[in-house]
Structure formats: C-alpha cells, structure tokens
Design a protein around this motif. Structure first.
Motif, PDB file in Angstrom:
ATOM      1  N   GLY A 344       0.820  -1.209   0.000  1.00 32.51           N
ATOM      2  CA  GLY A 344       0.000   0.000   0.000  1.00 32.51           C
ATOM      3  C   GLY A 344       0.848   1.251   0.000  1.00 32.51           C
ATOM      4  N   SER A 345       0.276   2.305  -0.534  1.00 37.43           N
ATOM      5  CA  SER A 345       0.909   3.625  -0.563  1.00 37.43           C
ATOM      6  C   SER A 345      -0.009   4.597   0.176  1.00 37.43           C
ATOM      7  CB  SER A 345       1.127   4.093  -1.997  1.00 37.43           C
ATOM      8  OG  SER A 345       1.603   5.417  -2.046  1.00 37.43           O
ATOM      9  N   ALA A 346       0.573   5.334   1.139  1.00 38.52           N
ATOM     10  CA  ALA A 346      -0.209   6.274   1.956  1.00 38.52           C
ATOM     11  C   ALA A 346      -0.417   7.576   1.200  1.00 38.52           C
ATOM     12  CB  ALA A 346       0.489   6.523   3.282  1.00 38.52           C
ATOM     13  N   HIS A 347      -1.678   8.068   1.231  1.00 40.71           N
ATOM     14  CA  HIS A 347      -2.038   9.347   0.619  1.00 40.71           C
ATOM     15  C   HIS A 347      -2.726  10.201   1.684  1.00 40.71           C
ATOM     16  CE1 HIS A 347      -1.393   6.881  -2.938  1.00 40.71           C
ATOM     17  NE2 HIS A 347      -1.481   7.973  -3.707  1.00 40.71           N
ATOM     18  N   ARG A 348      -2.344  11.465   1.731  1.00 42.01           N
ATOM     19  CA  ARG A 348      -2.986  12.406   2.655  1.00 42.01           C
ATOM     20  C   ARG A 348      -3.474  13.608   1.842  1.00 42.01           C
ATOM     21  NH1 ARG A 348      -2.428  12.869   8.098  1.00 42.01           N
ATOM     22  NH2 ARG A 348      -0.493  11.660   8.052  1.00 42.01           N
ATOM     23  N   GLY A 349      -4.757  13.864   1.978  1.00 39.94           N
ATOM     24  CA  GLY A 349      -5.351  14.983   1.213  1.00 39.94           C
ATOM     25  C   GLY A 349      -5.269  14.740  -0.274  1.00 39.94           C
ATOM     26  N   GLY A 350      -5.272  13.452  -0.697  1.00 39.46           N
ATOM     27  CA  GLY A 350      -5.233  13.135  -2.119  1.00 39.46           C
ATOM     28  C   GLY A 350      -3.831  13.113  -2.701  1.00 39.46           C
ATOM     29  N   LYS A 351      -2.798  13.287  -1.897  1.00 38.42           N
ATOM     30  CA  LYS A 351      -1.420  13.296  -2.387  1.00 38.42           C
ATOM     31  C   LYS A 351      -0.614  12.182  -1.712  1.00 38.42           C
ATOM     32  CE  LYS A 351      -1.376  18.306  -3.208  1.00 38.42           C
ATOM     33  NZ  LYS A 351      -0.678  19.604  -2.906  1.00 38.42           N
ATOM     34  N   GLU A 352       0.334  11.661  -2.453  1.00 42.06           N
ATOM     35  CA  GLU A 352       1.207  10.619  -1.901  1.00 42.06           C
ATOM     36  C   GLU A 352       2.124  11.216  -0.833  1.00 42.06           C
ATOM     37  OE1 GLU A 352       3.365   8.356  -4.752  1.00 42.06           O
ATOM     38  OE2 GLU A 352       1.615   7.912  -5.999  1.00 42.06           O
ATOM     39  N   THR A 353       2.304  10.485   0.227  1.00 43.87           N
ATOM     40  CA  THR A 353       3.199  10.930   1.300  1.00 43.87           C
ATOM     41  C   THR A 353       4.605  10.366   1.154  1.00 43.87           C
ATOM     42  OG1 THR A 353       2.579   9.061   2.717  1.00 43.87           O
ATOM     43  CG2 THR A 353       1.225  11.068   2.868  1.00 43.87           C
ATOM     44  N   GLY A 354       4.797   9.406   0.276  1.00 38.18           N
ATOM     45  CA  GLY A 354       6.100   8.761   0.142  1.00 38.18           C
ATOM     46  C   GLY A 354       6.322   7.652   1.152  1.00 38.18           C
ATOM     47  N   ASN A 355       5.266   7.282   1.870  1.00 42.99           N
ATOM     48  CA  ASN A 355       5.355   6.178   2.838  1.00 42.99           C
ATOM     49  C   ASN A 355       4.597   4.966   2.279  1.00 42.99           C
ATOM     50  OD1 ASN A 355       6.763   7.759   4.742  1.00 42.99           O
ATOM     51  ND2 ASN A 355       4.826   8.638   5.488  1.00 42.99           N
ATOM     52  N   TYR A 356       5.199   3.784   2.500  1.00 40.32           N
ATOM     53  CA  TYR A 356       4.632   2.537   1.977  1.00 40.32           C
ATOM     54  C   TYR A 356       4.611   1.494   3.088  1.00 40.32           C
ATOM     55  CZ  TYR A 356       5.833   4.849  -2.415  1.00 40.32           C
ATOM     56  OH  TYR A 356       5.932   5.767  -3.444  1.00 40.32           O
ATOM     57  N   PHE A 357       3.875   0.436   2.837  1.00 35.61           N
ATOM     58  CA  PHE A 357       3.867  -0.689   3.772  1.00 35.61           C
ATOM     59  C   PHE A 357       3.491  -1.950   2.990  1.00 35.61           C
ATOM     60  CE2 PHE A 357      -0.333   1.177   3.850  1.00 35.61           C
ATOM     61  CZ  PHE A 357      -1.193   0.092   3.768  1.00 35.61           C
ATOM     62  N   VAL A 358       4.012  -3.078   3.441  1.00 33.74           N
ATOM     63  CA  VAL A 358       3.765  -4.374   2.816  1.00 33.74           C
ATOM     64  C   VAL A 358       3.007  -5.231   3.813  1.00 33.74           C
ATOM     65  CG1 VAL A 358       4.779  -6.369   1.649  1.00 33.74           C
ATOM     66  CG2 VAL A 358       5.916  -4.145   1.536  1.00 33.74           C
ATOM     67  N   LEU A 359       1.992  -5.975   3.353  1.00 36.07           N
ATOM     68  CA  LEU A 359       1.175  -6.829   4.188  1.00 36.07           C
ATOM     69  C   LEU A 359       1.280  -8.270   3.717  1.00 36.07           C
ATOM     70  CD1 LEU A 359      -2.115  -4.705   4.570  1.00 36.07           C
ATOM     71  CD2 LEU A 359      -0.146  -4.809   6.121  1.00 36.07           C
ATOM     72  N   CYS A 360       1.289  -9.204   4.670  1.00 39.77           N
ATOM     73  CA  CYS A 360       1.309 -10.637   4.360  1.00 39.77           C
ATOM     74  C   CYS A 360       0.256 -11.339   5.224  1.00 39.77           C
ATOM     75  CB  CYS A 360       2.696 -11.238   4.645  1.00 39.77           C
ATOM     76  SG  CYS A 360       2.829 -13.000   4.318  1.00 39.77           S
ATOM     77  N   ARG A 361      -0.631 -12.071   4.591  1.00 36.17           N
ATOM     78  CA  ARG A 361      -1.718 -12.733   5.296  1.00 36.17           C
ATOM     79  C   ARG A 361      -1.187 -13.803   6.241  1.00 36.17           C
ATOM     80  NH1 ARG A 361      -6.766 -13.280   3.157  1.00 36.17           N
ATOM     81  NH2 ARG A 361      -5.857 -12.977   1.071  1.00 36.17           N
ATOM     82  N   ASP A 362      -1.723 -13.819   7.442  1.00 33.76           N
ATOM     83  CA  ASP A 362      -1.358 -14.866   8.422  1.00 33.76           C
ATOM     84  C   ASP A 362      -2.098 -16.144   8.069  1.00 33.76           C
ATOM     85  OD1 ASP A 362      -0.020 -15.253  11.247  1.00 33.76           O
ATOM     86  OD2 ASP A 362      -2.002 -16.178  11.350  1.00 33.76           O
ATOM     87  N   GLN A 363      -1.411 -17.270   8.212  1.00 36.74           N
ATOM     88  CA  GLN A 363      -1.963 -18.572   7.836  1.00 36.74           C
ATOM     89  C   GLN A 363      -2.415 -19.396   9.025  1.00 36.74           C
ATOM     90  OE1 GLN A 363      -2.496 -19.429   4.686  1.00 36.74           O
ATOM     91  NE2 GLN A 363      -1.578 -17.513   3.942  1.00 36.74           N
ATOM     92  N   ARG A 364      -2.414 -18.841  10.219  1.00 32.78           N
ATOM     93  CA  ARG A 364      -2.815 -19.617  11.387  1.00 32.78           C
ATOM     94  C   ARG A 364      -4.320 -19.774  11.431  1.00 32.78           C
ATOM     95  NH1 ARG A 364       0.221 -16.257  15.964  1.00 32.78           N
ATOM     96  NH2 ARG A 364      -0.707 -14.609  14.686  1.00 32.78           N
TER      97      ARG A 364
END
Length: 364
Positions: A344-364
C-alpha cells in the motif's frame, strides 16, 4: 714291493699316466682349462690340445690342486649373483619396475607411482635411452618434476564441499528481485507464493526503507486490482478477525499488524485497526475498507467502524489527540504483489506521502 709302488705313484703324479700299449704319455689337463681337441662330429681343422709335457707339472702343485679347486677361468667374467644386501636394497622393490614417489601439491597427498621399466633389447645393448623416455615430458623436459606434473594432470580432482558459501535468505532473495532493473512482477509473485508462511513473512520484513518499497509498488502497477475478498474471505463470519503482518517504510517501529473483519450487517465494507507497539500513543488507528472502481480496495482512515469484535480496543476517531498526526485525512491505496502479499501507498489529502507498507496474510 712298497718302495716300487711309491716310485710308480710318484712317477705317475709327476708326469701323468702312460698309455701301456703305445708307451706314450697321456698328459695331464690342468683344471680350469678346456680340452679344445676337436670332437669326431665337428668339422673343423684339428687344433692341438693344451697338454702339459711330461715332467712339466710338479708333484706338489698337482697334490695342492686336488685338495683345493680353483674357479674356472672361463667364468671369471660372469657377474657374481650373491651381492651384498646393502647393494640389493637400491634395486626396485619389484622386478621390472622402478618406484617413484611424487608429491601432489594440489591434493596434499603423496602418491607412489610404479613406472614399468623398459626391457632390455634383444641384442643386449644399453637401454638407458629407453629408460630416459619414461621421464620425457611432451615439452621435451626430463626429470621427476615433469613426471610429477604429468601425474597430477591425470589424477582426478577431489570434489570438496565449500562450507564457506553463504546461501541467501528469503529476504535477500526478495530484495534482489525488487532491485532488478526492471523488477519482474511475475518472478516476485512466483517466489513469494512458493515460500512457506514463516519464510514469506520474513521475506517481506527485509523490504526496508521507502526507496525499496516504492520500487515494488511501481512494479505491481499492472497487477489485478485488490478486492475485499483479498483481505477477508467472503464466507467468513461477521466480526471474525483476519490478521496481516506488516512492514512499513518508516525509520523506526516498522513492524505492525493490520487486523480485519467483516461488518455484521453484510455491507460492502470491512472494518479494521492497526495493532502496534505505539498504540498507547498514536491510538488504535481504526479504518474502513471499501472498493474504488479505478484503484480497487482502499483503507480509509477518514471513517471508523460503528462496532468492533469483543477483543479489539475501544474505537476512537483519528482526528483527535495524537492520532491526528498519524492517521488524520489519510487513505492507503493497495496493490497486489502475490496471492497473500499486498503493498500500500499512503495518501494524505489526495497526495502521496512517500510512505509505503507491505502486508502478508497470516496462515494460522
């Protein structure tokens, strides 16, 4: 009578026997010399036998000759077979072979090489030239050094396991795929899908910093859009928690979890919050997930759920307290990386903030 016999014996011993019919002296052959008189069956010119004349051999010499036999004169030139033991040790240990000890420097072993000696020529001539060819190098060099070199060339190289070779971790492998120019989205997806769950989580946590995650986000631009079903299965009961492990691009406190659930009234939205170590300061960071036609699923912090699962923290708005510095007016747009990994890419007020994050589904 005894005196006559002694005189006769002395005469015979001194001069040799006499032919009684002819009255001629038969002569005496000295031991060590051959009677070279021609045999009847040999066709050659008669040669006079080497016969000593009467009275030529003294009696004392004949008696001494009978007591101690001398070696035959014709065998004086033959080599002696009984050689001293010290001299025989210099010979080869096996007949017809010459022993060579060559040091294989590359393998750190000593090799005993048995080189077949060249047999003597039929004419009995010197075979040193043939022996020299045993040590002949293709380049014309003679000597043990050349022979040892040839021996090393023929020895099979021993395969050794290289325990110093470092195998790349799943995270290092993923980082290398993302740093490729350009990154191959299909290769990245195949690699992540082929990992066990624990290694997949470890791989995404290796994606540190905004630059690396920005490359991954750009590489997934052509992937199919993310849907609500990618977060929570459609058949999941309402308020049933589904956990995703996360890694953000911030300088610190980069590990977190996003927890999702389906709304109880069967609406087309999901609920969720951020589970992290700084929640006591930043707040739970509640959000609502909905789909946008152009961008697919979006995590919207501008809205908060009206309810929550029993074990979730109390719902708080994101425009109050310290939460407004983190979550206020923010929307995360998601892209698919693989079956269980999203970015995902973070947007504030409709603009990119340059911050990202990666998610991985848990299998438990």
């Amino acid at each position: 009578m005894e005196e006559l016999r002694a005189a006769e014996h002395e005469r015979v011993g001194a001069a040799g026997p006499v032919d009684p019919e002819r009255g001629e002296d038969l002569g005496v052959l000295v031991e060590g010399e051959e009677d070279e008189r021609a045999e009847p069956h040999q066709e050659r010119a008669p040669e006079p036998a080497r016969v000593l004349e009467r009275g030529q051999v003294p009696g004392g010499l004949a008696r001494g000759h009978r007591r101690e036999a001398a070696p035959a004169s014709r065998e004086e030139g033959r080599p002696q077979l009984d050689q001293p033991e010290a001299e025989r040790q210099a010979e080869a240990e096996w007949p017809g072979q010459v022993r060579e000890e060559a040091l294989d420097v590359a393998q750190h072993v000593v090799v005993d090489r048995l080189v077949e000696a060249v047999a003597a020529r039929p004419d009995g001539g010197d075979h040193r030239a043939q022996d020299a060819r045993l040590w002949e190098h293709p380049g014309g060099t003679l000597g043990k050094a050349a022979a040892a070199c040839n021996l090393r060339a023929r020895l099979p190289r021993r395969t050794r396991a290289d325990y110093k070779v470092r195998v790349r971790s799943p995270g290092e492998h993923l980082v290398a795929l993302v740093r490729a120019d350009p990154p191959d989205r299909a290769a990245i997806a195949a690699f992540l899908d082929g990992l066990p769950h624990g290694e997949r989580v470890a791989a995404i946590t290796a994606l540190s910093g905004p630059r690396l995650q920005a490359r991954l986000y750009a590489a997934t631009a052509g992937a199919p859009p993310v849907t609500l079903a990618d977060f929570v299965p459609p058949d999941a009961p309402p308020l049933r928690e589904v956990v995703f492990h996360g890694k953000n691009s911030l300088p610190a406190f980069t590990l977190f979890q996003k927890r999702f659930c389906r709304a109880p009234r069967g609406s087309d939205e999901l609920w969720g919050y951020n589970h992290q170590a700084l929640a006591w300061l930043t707040g739970p960071g509640y959000f609502v997930v909905h789909e946008e036609r152009a961008r697919g699923a979006a995590i919207d912090y501008r809205e908060v759920p009206s309810e929550r699962p029993p074990d979730w923290p109390e719902v708080k708005r994101n425009d109050r307290g310290f939460s407004r510095f983190v979550y206020r007016d923010m929307v995360d747009y998601m892209r698919r990386v693989s079956r269980d990994v999203l970015i995902g890419s973070a947007h504030r007020g409709g603009k990119e903030t340059g911050n990202y994050f990666v998610l991985c589904r848990d299998q438990r």
